[in-house]
Write an enzyme that holds these catalytic residues in place. Structure first.
Site, mmCIF file in Angstrom:
data_model
loop_
_atom_site.group_PDB
_atom_site.id
_atom_site.type_symbol
_atom_site.label_atom_id
_atom_site.label_comp_id
_atom_site.label_asym_id
_atom_site.label_seq_id
_atom_site.Cartn_x
_atom_site.Cartn_y
_atom_site.Cartn_z
ATOM 1 N N HIS A 1 1.046 -1.333 0.033
ATOM 2 C CA HIS A 1 0.190 -0.225 -0.191
ATOM 3 C C HIS A 1 0.889 1.043 0.161
ATOM 4 O O HIS A 1 1.910 1.109 0.777
ATOM 5 C CB HIS A 1 -0.524 -0.125 1.237
ATOM 6 N N HIS B 1 12.228 -0.750 -12.440
ATOM 7 C CA HIS B 1 12.501 -1.874 -12.243
ATOM 8 C C HIS B 1 11.804 -2.801 -11.302
ATOM 9 O O HIS B 1 13.140 -3.064 -10.381
ATOM 10 C CB HIS B 1 13.559 -2.859 -13.640
#
Length: 210
Positions: A137, A146
């Site tokens: 979250h 990446h």
């Protein structure tokens, strides 16, 4: 429902994974551009139709274009070039990925098989959340980052642009990671990391800073 025809830039291993995810998520067909063309003109049963330098003549021939290049720097250069051409840049989300309903995902990003992006997170342009990676979250992933396969990012983490979160690594909650940071495979990040650093180990330590 078919999304039409997709052009993928990059016919390497990552390109194959993206092509498979695209077809599973509703794209009708895929073709590739790759700088090994014309000696390399076929990938599995997909056509490689030209090199990156041929991009301009294909912009209007496809309903979507995606950059499937693992290098953060090259991926950013190609995506910026596509933006300047007004190309139909798309994002790819594998049907097995879990993306919370209010997550913001920038154009040209990929969320691949088994990946999770949880509520309140923001994903920039040209980001890869790779196979089985999780982003909890309220995270922020900067442009062209990446997150490699199996990496685990806890809640509230902020990663600036062009980060590389190595395979199987983990980042504890509320950490700030500067731009151009490389986190080595299997590392455990428990403190903030300054920009342009490479970190490895458990706990992660800086071994290089440009």
């Amino acid at each position: 429902m078919s999304l039409g025809h997709l052009l993928i830039l990059g016919a390497g291993g990552h390109g194959k994974v993206v092509a498979d995810a695209a077809l599973l998520s509703g794209w009708k067909s895929v073709s590739f551009l790759d700088d090994r063309w014309p000696t390399f003109s076929n990938l599995n049963d997909w056509n490689v139709v030209g090199a990156f330098q041929d991009l301009e003549k294909y912009v209007e021939s496809f309903q979507g274009i995606f950059v499937a290049v693992g290098s953060n720097r090259l991926r950013s250069n190609l995506l910026i070039r596509l933006e300047s051409l007004g190309a139909p840049i798309t994002s790819i989300i594998h049907p097995s990925a879990i993306v919370a309903r209010n997550v913001v995902i920038g154009q040209g990003s990929a969320c691949l098989a088994g990946a999770v992006i949880n509520i309140g997170s923001t994903v920039g342009r040209g980001v890869i959340v790779n196979t089985g990676a999780s982003v909890d979250h309220d995270c922020v992933l900067g442009d062209f980052t990446h997150v490699c396969p199996g990496a685990r990012i806890a809640g509230g983490v902020h990663i600036e642009s062009c980060g590389w979160v190595g395979i199987g690594s983990s980042v504890i909650e509320n950490i700030c990671i500067g731009s151009e940071v490389v986190i080595g495979a299997g590392a455990a990040v428990i403190s903030d990391i300054p920009p342009n650093s490479t970190v490895v180990g458990i706990p992660a330590r800086v071994i290089k800073q440009d």
